[in-house]
Write an enzyme that holds these catalytic residues in place. Structure first.
Site, PDB file in Angstrom:
ATOM      1  N   LYS A 161      -0.861  -4.273  -3.082  1.00  0.00           N
ATOM      2  CA  LYS A 161      -2.128  -3.670  -2.655  1.00  0.00           C
ATOM      3  C   LYS A 161      -2.220  -2.264  -3.242  1.00  0.00           C
ATOM      4  CE  LYS A 161      -4.788  -2.015   1.296  1.00  0.00           C
ATOM      5  NZ  LYS A 161      -4.847  -0.619   0.823  1.00  0.00           N
TER       6      LYS A 161
ATOM      7  N   ASP B  19      10.123   5.708 -10.037  1.00  0.00           N
ATOM      8  CA  ASP B  19       9.708   6.419 -11.249  1.00  0.00           C
ATOM      9  C   ASP B  19      10.486   7.718 -11.451  1.00  0.00           C
ATOM     10  OD1 ASP B  19       7.900   4.434 -11.782  1.00  0.00           O
ATOM     11  OD2 ASP B  19       6.175   5.503 -10.945  1.00  0.00           O
TER      12      ASP B  19
ATOM     13  N   SER C 176       0.808  -1.210   0.000  1.00  0.00           N
ATOM     14  CA  SER C 176       0.000   0.000   0.000  1.00  0.00           C
ATOM     15  C   SER C 176       0.849   1.272   0.000  1.00  0.00           C
ATOM     16  CB  SER C 176      -0.963  -0.037   1.194  1.00  0.00           C
ATOM     17  OG  SER C 176      -1.956   0.947   1.081  1.00  0.00           O
TER      18      SER C 176
END
Length: 719
Positions: A495, A481, A470
């Site tokens: 998740k 990224d 999560s």
């Protein structure tokens, strides 16, 4: 809008809750646990919430009913050690009716199933206790099947008794191999089963309701969860990393409440009146009367001891080392707000030698993404949060420890606050998008770090494992990224959903809550108090909380972490089985998908460095005894997971155990020798300062490699 719509449904439910409940099928021979009107109301409203506001918007139907029944029965008896085949056949009457029952707030079916379970559970324990004093032949070559999950349900009580007789024999063999006398083993096992019966007798309708709701909500979605009032309080305390009380962790031992730990800085610690091992036998509020709590459920006792800061509580204790017949000592403590520092972010400094260079690396372990929202909303300038804690740690590592790099350790971090994951990312990147969120209407919102500058601009890495989930995946995905750091470890949990915490009491206006309280008290026959105006008053019922999946999050590159998680740049073996742990193992989990990439500017492109980082990592692993030991451990664990039975021959079982212990000791001493540590013998305790975290050590070496390969300027650091 959500609150207004739900207010209407709650009003209708309250007006209807005076209807006569469906009679519950009773189980003979036991005190039957029954649901109450309040639980029926909560069930109806959760059905409404799930059907209309859950991200999936799945209607409750016969197919869902069937899945709920199977999940509920499995949760009660996962290894088929209690129910009979006739019980399972009996439960088939509910297979396609739970959907209609739940929509009507009718809990009679699952409570009946639980009462059947309770009867079987206690019958088997009674039988097991009666077998403990039997004489057993520990030289026979029989076996005990401990995992019966894929076997048929037993068809008779005698067949079930045979299973339990073997279980008793197995537990006696374990105690015998440990070297304790036979009489002591009988006493130990008898107390063990007596304690199981005692704990079973303490279960109430809130416990059963929680089990039913777990089966229901997890059938819809693994992360939509209902918490009864007690569990809701624990969840929110864990999120806040704080609570109000005396500052002690408690445990139940033989029906006696015992001090398991004194939390530094709390009232118990500062008073020096309590010690670990002391037993609490009675509780009183300020000048009130004492209540004897021996035999109480731990939740009930803790509720009496905890309370608002500034209030007083008195305790009767039997000091550690004294007999229970001793005269209790009475102490008084003033409750305070306790900060759980041991469950907060922590730092340590590690030194790594690499290619003739020495690097100081600050390791920050983050156990969860927590925030004390209650304190923050109240304007407390010192409220507890992950980002605030980490920022202070970064300042110390940067200005005092003078570290060269930062490693964020998110292993076993199951997530928490979405806001905290965004704010924490903002400590390492300049302004920009961090995560995208798509709601149940398909609308996409980009959540960004709005604060210019960074708290740490130097080299960094992030450690993850299969239990990183999560919010951990939001942080690790954003760092990856942006090219801000290197991700090391194993594929994360996967998740990629967002839950909103809804306090069900907040969906009702005060007059409706009061009316509900009156209805519940009237039906239960409880006394109704009269307030200062002469009107009847009743304590408002606590309805609990639901964490409802209402959105899905995506990385700034457009990819969901749902199912797939975050794939590290440097992959290490996973000790946790990937085919048993993770979102992709959950039948009711949402699927992976993609959306459009958000408008973000990467800090760097580390893809060109990855081949060399992997090459250096692989070269170290070729020579690493720790790596080979980890691979062996994983293979051994896989073999053990395939086992469903164990021998009941004492000689063979002892030989197997001795062989495993000898092999493990040999492995430990080889590893210790490689680190210049002396060998240990069987039974020796490994000193804390001699423990070695191989995964962390290799991750730090990867970060050192990154520093050697990427000597680039970093963004400006905030002063």
């Amino acid at each position: 809008m959500l609150k207004r719509v739900l207010l209407v449904t709650f009003t209708a439910a309250i007006l209807a809750c005076q209807a006569a409940p469906k009679p519950q099928q009773l189980v003979e021979g036991i005190p039957n646990i029954k649901p109450d009107e309040q639980q029926g109301l909560v069930l109806k409203e959760i059905v409404t919430l799930i059907e209309n506001y859950n991200y999936k918007k799945i209607p409750l139907n016969d197919s869902i009913s069937s899945l709920i029944l199977d999940k509920y029965v499995k949760s009660l008896d996962p290894y088929r050690s209690y129910f009979l085949a006739s019980d399972i056949k009996d439960f088939e009457q509910f297979r396609f009716t739970l959907d209609d029952s739940f929509r009507a707030g009718d809990l009679s079916a699952p409570f009946y199933i639980f009462n059947v379970y309770s009867k079987r559970y206690n019958e088997t324990l009674d039988y097991a206790m009666a077998q403990i004093k039997d004489k057993y032949d520990f030289n026979k070559n029989d076996t005990y099947v401990f995992d019966r999950e894929k076997m048929p349900w037993v068809t008779s009580v005698s067949a079930l008794n045979e299973i339990w007789k073997k279980r008793v024999k197995y537990e006696l063999i374990n105690l015998k191999i440990a070297g304790t006398p036979e009489a002591k083993n009988v006493e130990t096992l008898t107390k063990r089963y007596q304690n199981l019966k005692s704990q079973s007798a303490k279960l109430n309708n809130q416990d059963v309701f929680q089990m039913v709701m777990d089966a229901f909500t997890e059938t819809i979605d693994p992360h939509t969860n209902y918490f009864n009032p007690a569990n809701a309080e624990r969840f929110n305390e864990d999120m806040a990393r704080s609570f109000e009380g005396i500052g002690a962790r408690l445990q139940l031992e033989n029906d006696i409440l015992k001090i398991a730990e004194i939390i530094p800085g709390g009232p118990a610690f500062k008073s020096k009146l309590l010690n670990t091992g002391d037993r609490i036998v009675a509780v009183a509020q300020a000048t009130g009367d004492f209540e004897d709590i021996i035999g109480w459920r731990i939740e009930s006792s803790v509720a009496k001891i905890k309370g608002p800061k500034g209030t007083k509580v008195r305790l009767k204790i039997i000091p550690v080392g004294q007999d229970m017949s001793s005269k209790p000592v009475i102490i008084e403590l003033t409750r305070e707000k306790i900060i759980m520092e041991d469950q907060s972010a922590k730092k340590e400094v590690k030194t790594i030698q690499s290619d003739g260079h020495t690097y100081k690396i600050g390791v920050i372990s983050v156990p969860a993404f927590y925030a004390d929202f209650k304190a923050a909303n109240a304007g407390d300038p010192n409220y507890k949060s992950t980002t605030r804690d980490v920022k202070l740690l970064l300042d110390t590592l940067k200005r005092i420890d003078k570290v060269d790099a930062i490693m964020m350790d998110l292993r076993a971090n199951g997530g928490g606050s979405l806001v905290e994951s965004i704010d924490l990312t903002g400590l390492f990147i300049d302004k920009g998008p961090v995560v995208q969120v798509k709601d149940l209407k398909g609308q996409i919102q980009v959540n960004s770090d709005e604060n210019a500058g960074v708290s740490w601009s130097g080299p960094m890495g992030v450690m993850v494992d299969r239990l990183s989930a999560s919010a951990s995946e939001i942080f690790a995905g954003a760092i990856q990224d942006y090219g801000r750091g290197i991700i090391i470890g194993t594929q994360t949990y996967g998740k990629g959903t967002v839950q909103s915490s809804i306090n069900l009491n907040n969906l009702l206006n005060p007059s409706l809550v009061q009316r509900l309280a009156m209805l519940i008290q009237k039906s239960s026959g409880a006394a109704v108090k009269v307030n200062g105006t002469g009107a009847a008053a009743a304590a408002p019922p606590q309805l609990g909380q639901i964490n409802l999946t209402m959105a899905k999050f995506y990385r700034v590159n457009g990819s969901s972490t749902q199912h797939k998680g975050v794939m590290p740049d440097i992959v290490l073996p996973s000790f946790y089985p990937l085919d048993k742990i993770g979102e992709d193992t959950e039948p009711s989990a949402l699927a992976w998908d993609e959306i459009r990439q958000s408008n973000f500017i990467p800090v760097a492109d580390l893809s060109g460095l990855k081949p060399e980082l992997i090459k250096r990592h692989d070269a170290r692993m070729e020579k690493s005894l720790d790596y080979k030991a980890l691979i062996d451990d994983i293979e051994s664990m896989k073999k053990r997971e395939q086992e469903t039975s164990v021998t009941l021959n004492e000689t063979r079982l002892k030989a197997e155990r001795d062989s495993l212990e000898a092999k493990n000791l040999e492995k430990i001493n080889k590893l210790r020798a490689s680190r210049g540590l002396p060998a240990v013998k069987k039974g020796d305790k490994i000193k804390k300062d001699e423990s070695f975290d191989f995964i962390q050590d290799e991750s730090l070496h990867v970060l050192a490699d990154l520093m050697e390969l990427e000597p680039k300027p970093r963004p400006k650091v905030n002063p």
